[in-house]
Each structure stands twice: as structure tokens, then as C-alpha cells.
Design a protein around this motif. Structure first.
Motif, PDB file in Angstrom:
ATOM      1  N   MET A 200     -43.661   4.968  10.388  1.00 27.25           N
ATOM      2  CA  MET A 200     -44.184   5.102   8.692  1.00 27.25           C
ATOM      3  C   MET A 200     -44.169   3.515   8.478  1.00 27.25           C
ATOM      4  SD  MET A 200     -42.145   8.306   7.225  1.00 27.25           S
ATOM      5  CE  MET A 200     -43.488   8.317   5.829  1.00 27.25           C
ATOM      6  N   THR A 201     -45.283   3.393   7.798  1.00 26.29           N
ATOM      7  CA  THR A 201     -45.656   2.096   6.863  1.00 26.29           C
ATOM      8  C   THR A 201     -45.485   2.365   5.486  1.00 26.29           C
ATOM      9  OG1 THR A 201     -47.879   2.598   6.454  1.00 26.29           O
ATOM     10  CG2 THR A 201     -47.442   1.763   8.712  1.00 26.29           C
ATOM     11  N   PRO A 202     -45.330   1.159   4.825  1.00 24.32           N
ATOM     12  CA  PRO A 202     -45.206   0.885   3.440  1.00 24.32           C
ATOM     13  C   PRO A 202     -46.180   2.083   2.579  1.00 24.32           C
ATOM     14  CG  PRO A 202     -44.918  -0.816   4.000  1.00 24.32           C
ATOM     15  CD  PRO A 202     -45.177  -0.309   5.201  1.00 24.32           C
ATOM     16  N   THR A 203     -47.502   2.001   3.068  1.00 26.72           N
ATOM     17  CA  THR A 203     -48.628   2.615   2.733  1.00 26.72           C
ATOM     18  C   THR A 203     -48.396   4.181   2.820  1.00 26.72           C
ATOM     19  OG1 THR A 203     -50.203   1.184   3.088  1.00 26.72           O
ATOM     20  CG2 THR A 203     -51.074   3.161   2.437  1.00 26.72           C
ATOM     21  N   SER A 204     -48.166   4.419   4.198  1.00 23.02           N
ATOM     22  CA  SER A 204     -47.870   6.088   4.459  1.00 23.02           C
ATOM     23  C   SER A 204     -46.565   6.675   3.828  1.00 23.02           C
ATOM     24  CB  SER A 204     -47.550   6.362   5.965  1.00 23.02           C
ATOM     25  OG  SER A 204     -46.583   5.767   6.481  1.00 23.02           O
ATOM     26  N   SER A 205     -45.499   5.903   3.632  1.00 27.59           N
ATOM     27  CA  SER A 205     -44.372   6.321   2.917  1.00 27.59           C
ATOM     28  C   SER A 205     -44.754   6.442   1.371  1.00 27.59           C
ATOM     29  CB  SER A 205     -43.212   5.351   3.006  1.00 27.59           C
ATOM     30  OG  SER A 205     -42.833   5.105   4.279  1.00 27.59           O
TER      31      SER A 205
ATOM     32  N   THR B 162     -35.812   1.496   5.191  1.00 22.92           N
ATOM     33  CA  THR B 162     -36.644   2.170   4.336  1.00 22.92           C
ATOM     34  C   THR B 162     -37.885   1.457   4.148  1.00 22.92           C
ATOM     35  OG1 THR B 162     -35.798   1.639   2.450  1.00 22.92           O
ATOM     36  CG2 THR B 162     -35.080   3.844   3.407  1.00 22.92           C
ATOM     37  N   LYS B 163     -39.227   1.990   4.019  1.00 20.97           N
ATOM     38  CA  LYS B 163     -40.497   1.415   3.680  1.00 20.97           C
ATOM     39  C   LYS B 163     -41.131   1.200   2.338  1.00 20.97           C
ATOM     40  CE  LYS B 163     -40.269   1.229   8.272  1.00 20.97           C
ATOM     41  NZ  LYS B 163     -41.165   1.920   9.332  1.00 20.97           N
ATOM     42  N   VAL B 164     -40.407   1.731   1.659  1.00 24.09           N
ATOM     43  CA  VAL B 164     -41.044   1.779   0.276  1.00 24.09           C
ATOM     44  C   VAL B 164     -39.932   2.021  -0.666  1.00 24.09           C
ATOM     45  CG1 VAL B 164     -41.463   4.246   0.082  1.00 24.09           C
ATOM     46  CG2 VAL B 164     -42.695   2.609  -1.557  1.00 24.09           C
ATOM     47  N   LEU B 165     -39.652   1.040  -1.820  1.00 18.94           N
ATOM     48  CA  LEU B 165     -38.738   0.891  -2.819  1.00 18.94           C
ATOM     49  C   LEU B 165     -39.439   1.196  -3.994  1.00 18.94           C
ATOM     50  CD1 LEU B 165     -36.121   0.491  -4.111  1.00 18.94           C
ATOM     51  CD2 LEU B 165     -36.663  -2.164  -3.761  1.00 18.94           C
ATOM     52  N   VAL B 166     -39.101   2.285  -4.754  1.00 13.85           N
ATOM     53  CA  VAL B 166     -39.692   2.893  -5.933  1.00 13.85           C
ATOM     54  C   VAL B 166     -38.768   2.579  -7.206  1.00 13.85           C
ATOM     55  CG1 VAL B 166     -40.821   4.942  -7.181  1.00 13.85           C
ATOM     56  CG2 VAL B 166     -41.110   4.565  -4.547  1.00 13.85           C
TER      57      VAL B 166
ATOM     58  N   GLU C 286     -38.746 -11.391   0.229  1.00 14.36           N
ATOM     59  CA  GLU C 286     -39.284 -11.753   1.601  1.00 14.36           C
ATOM     60  C   GLU C 286     -39.968 -10.445   2.193  1.00 14.36           C
ATOM     61  OE1 GLU C 286     -36.312 -13.732   3.665  1.00 14.36           O
ATOM     62  OE2 GLU C 286     -36.745 -15.713   2.595  1.00 14.36           O
ATOM     63  N   MET C 287     -39.091  -9.395   2.289  1.00 10.97           N
ATOM     64  CA  MET C 287     -39.742  -8.419   2.934  1.00 10.97           C
ATOM     65  C   MET C 287     -41.055  -7.743   2.391  1.00 10.97           C
ATOM     66  SD  MET C 287     -36.289  -5.728   3.555  1.00 10.97           S
ATOM     67  CE  MET C 287     -37.168  -4.772   4.826  1.00 10.97           C
ATOM     68  N   GLU C 288     -41.056  -7.780   0.845  1.00 11.32           N
ATOM     69  CA  GLU C 288     -42.199  -7.303   0.542  1.00 11.32           C
ATOM     70  C   GLU C 288     -43.347  -8.375   0.782  1.00 11.32           C
ATOM     71  OE1 GLU C 288     -43.953  -6.091  -3.956  1.00 11.32           O
ATOM     72  OE2 GLU C 288     -42.648  -7.891  -3.700  1.00 11.32           O
ATOM     73  N   ASP C 289     -43.073  -9.535   0.798  1.00 10.74           N
ATOM     74  CA  ASP C 289     -44.218 -10.712   1.101  1.00 10.74           C
ATOM     75  C   ASP C 289     -44.516 -10.639   2.408  1.00 10.74           C
ATOM     76  OD1 ASP C 289     -43.928 -11.627  -1.405  1.00 10.74           O
ATOM     77  OD2 ASP C 289     -42.774 -13.351  -0.805  1.00 10.74           O
ATOM     78  N   ASN C 290     -43.722 -10.044   3.351  1.00  9.59           N
ATOM     79  CA  ASN C 290     -44.098  -9.797   4.882  1.00  9.59           C
ATOM     80  C   ASN C 290     -44.432  -8.544   5.201  1.00  9.59           C
ATOM     81  OD1 ASN C 290     -42.970 -12.600   5.487  1.00  9.59           O
ATOM     82  ND2 ASN C 290     -40.864 -11.688   5.829  1.00  9.59           N
ATOM     83  N   GLY C 291     -44.869  -7.939   4.115  1.00 12.03           N
ATOM     84  CA  GLY C 291     -45.416  -6.465   4.366  1.00 12.03           C
ATOM     85  C   GLY C 291     -44.619  -5.447   5.048  1.00 12.03           C
ATOM     86  N   GLU C 292     -43.208  -5.641   4.889  1.00 16.41           N
ATOM     87  CA  GLU C 292     -42.219  -4.842   5.550  1.00 16.41           C
ATOM     88  C   GLU C 292     -41.879  -3.618   4.581  1.00 16.41           C
ATOM     89  OE1 GLU C 292     -38.835  -6.906   7.792  1.00 16.41           O
ATOM     90  OE2 GLU C 292     -39.883  -8.482   6.790  1.00 16.41           O
ATOM     91  N   ILE C 293     -41.965  -3.911   3.314  1.00 15.53           N
ATOM     92  CA  ILE C 293     -41.911  -2.912   2.321  1.00 15.53           C
ATOM     93  C   ILE C 293     -42.968  -2.911   1.372  1.00 15.53           C
ATOM     94  CG2 ILE C 293     -38.935  -2.698   2.681  1.00 15.53           C
ATOM     95  CD1 ILE C 293     -38.803  -4.347  -0.079  1.00 15.53           C
ATOM     96  N   ALA C 294     -42.894  -2.039   0.635  1.00 12.29           N
ATOM     97  CA  ALA C 294     -43.959  -1.962  -0.928  1.00 12.29           C
ATOM     98  C   ALA C 294     -42.601  -1.680  -1.897  1.00 12.29           C
ATOM     99  CB  ALA C 294     -44.917  -1.038  -0.795  1.00 12.29           C
ATOM    100  N   ILE C 295     -42.880  -2.502  -3.005  1.00 13.79           N
ATOM    101  CA  ILE C 295     -41.960  -2.416  -4.186  1.00 13.79           C
ATOM    102  C   ILE C 295     -42.973  -1.629  -5.391  1.00 13.79           C
ATOM    103  CG2 ILE C 295     -40.438  -3.377  -5.789  1.00 13.79           C
ATOM    104  CD1 ILE C 295     -39.812  -5.419  -3.865  1.00 13.79           C
ATOM    105  N   VAL C 296     -42.585  -0.441  -5.702  1.00 11.84           N
ATOM    106  CA  VAL C 296     -43.634  -0.038  -6.697  1.00 11.84           C
ATOM    107  C   VAL C 296     -43.094   0.757  -7.769  1.00 11.84           C
ATOM    108  CG1 VAL C 296     -45.508   0.692  -4.729  1.00 11.84           C
ATOM    109  CG2 VAL C 296     -43.890   2.345  -5.531  1.00 11.84           C
ATOM    110  N   GLY C 297     -43.808   0.859  -9.121  1.00  9.57           N
ATOM    111  CA  GLY C 297     -43.029   1.476 -10.273  1.00  9.57           C
ATOM    112  C   GLY C 297     -43.728   2.776 -10.182  1.00  9.57           C
ATOM    113  N   ALA C 298     -42.984   3.501 -11.252  1.00  8.46           N
ATOM    114  CA  ALA C 298     -43.726   4.906 -11.367  1.00  8.46           C
ATOM    115  C   ALA C 298     -42.952   5.566 -12.675  1.00  8.46           C
ATOM    116  CB  ALA C 298     -43.185   5.717 -10.159  1.00  8.46           C
TER     117      ALA C 298
END
Length: 208
Positions: A12-17, A103-107, A184-196
Motif C-alpha cells: 500500500m501507498t499513502p495514496t492507496s491507503s 502505516t501510510k496515512v495519518l488522518v 520528514e516522512m511526509e516530505d519523503n513521500g512515506e506517509i500522507a498527513i490529511v485532514g477530515a
């Protein structure tokens, strides 16, 4: 449906997660959940866990991430606190979830008609709740409208919901500024940090 494994998590990727959460919320809203054998998932995860997402959300009894995203055992790290803000302990939990557990996405998810936010709008004071409310009041101060102080209370539900959304944005800013690991993880594309924001009337989660 089997629980996630190390291999399925790694695929899984940040996008697919993030898409998996969106798809799950769509199933929830349409009363079409995946048929899971939860006892089987308990067995699947007894020797390890491989969640794909971390969700910070409120303790509100109407807002359960596993339910509204139609996820099973072992799919999510679920962090709950009234008002969905961060402190040192929550940031450490997030760093564990993302950096060590994969984990790949942080919401960061707020919700409409949030009681904690209502308390902050009213500047409530009571025991230990006072310290919690103090952490949410910067979001109240950051919302300029309405200018009339008498309308900046919990009785104005539009104002409450605007503050709740502002609090999500400010919490994300705090994550990025206070956690070098996650930034750093977000900048490196390892995770996405998103709001909801979760709408308690419709069950719909809107991401941004």
C-alpha cells in the motif's frame, strides 16, 4: 476478509491507503460493509499487526473510525481524545504507528457538533477539563467570523463547525512543527498527513 499482512501493508501507498478509507466510508454510508469474520481476524493478528492508517479522532461515541471507515481488526491505529488535538504522548504514538509500525496515512478527523469544541467556544471551566479546553481555544480565536461576540458560542452551530475544522488544520500544523519524524516522512513521500471532517447527520467524511 483476512487481516492485513506485512506483505499487503508494504504494497500500500499513502495514496492507496487514503483511497481505502474513502472507499470504506462510502460503504458505510451506503450500508454495504465488507463481510468480515472478526474472530478469524483476531487469529490473523495474534502474532503481529500491520495497519495501513492512523486516525486521530474525538472520543465522541458517534465517531468510531473503524465503523465509519468500514475497517476490521488490525487495519487502523485509532487515537482518540476529546477535541482531536495533539500533545507529546499522542505525537509519540503517531511516530510509533507511522515510523515503526508502517502505516501510510495519518488522518486528523474532526466532526460536526463536537462537544469539546462547543466547550471551547463557551470557554468552559471545570476541573481537568479546563486544561483540555485551553488547548482548543486557539482555534476559536483563529476564526474571525462572526465578529459579534454574542454569536461566537456553542449556540451558533455553524461557528462551532467552523472552529472544529480550523482545529483540524491547526492540529496538522502542530504535527508538522512538533514532530520532525513525521514531517520528514511526509516530505519523503512515506506517509500522507490529511485532514477530515465527519458529518454526524449524514455519516459522510470529507477529506482535505
Amino acid at each position: 476478509m483476512k487481516a492485513h499482512t506485512q506483505e499487503t501493508q508494504a504494497a500500500m501507498t499513502p495514496t492507496s491507503s487514503l483511497q481505502a478509507l474513502k472507499d470504506g466510508n462510502n460503504r458505510f454510508v451506503n450500508s454495504n460493509p465488507i463481510n468480515r469474520n472478526l474472530l478469524e481476524q483476531i487469529e490473523d493478528t495474534s502474532t503481529g499487526q500491520y495497519p495501513f492508517a492512523t486516525v486521530l479522532h474525538c472520543i465522541d461515541s458517534r465517531v468510531s473510525a473503524e465503523l465509519i471507515f468500514d475497517q476490521g481488526i488490525g487495519d487502523l491505529f485509532s487515537i482518540r481524545i476529546a477535541g482531536n488535538f495533539v500533545n507529546e504522548d499522542i505525537l509519540g504514538s503517531m511516530e510509533f504507528a507511522c515510523k515503526l509500525a508502517g502505516t501510510k496515512v495519518l488522518v486528523v478527523m474532526g466532526h460536526t457538533a463536537c462537544g469539546a469544541v462547543k466547550g471551547a467556544c463557551d470557554h468552559a471551566r471545570m476541573g481537568n477539563l479546563t486544561a483540555l479546553i485551553n488547548k482548543l481555544e486557539p482555534a476559536v480565536a483563529a476564526v474571525a467570523e462572526p465578529a459579534d461576540e454574542s454569536e461566537r458560542t456553542s449556540k451558533n452551530i455553524d461557528f462551532v463547525n467552523t472552529v472544529a475544522e480550523k482545529n483540524v488544520h491547526m492540529t496538522i500544523d502542530n504535527i508538522r512543527s512538533r514532530s520532525q519524524v513525521l514531517k520528514e516522512m511526509e516530505d519523503n513521500g512515506e506517509i500522507a498527513i490529511v485532514g477530515a471532517m465527519y458529518d454526524i447527520k449524514t455519516g459522510v467524511v470529507n477529506f482535505y
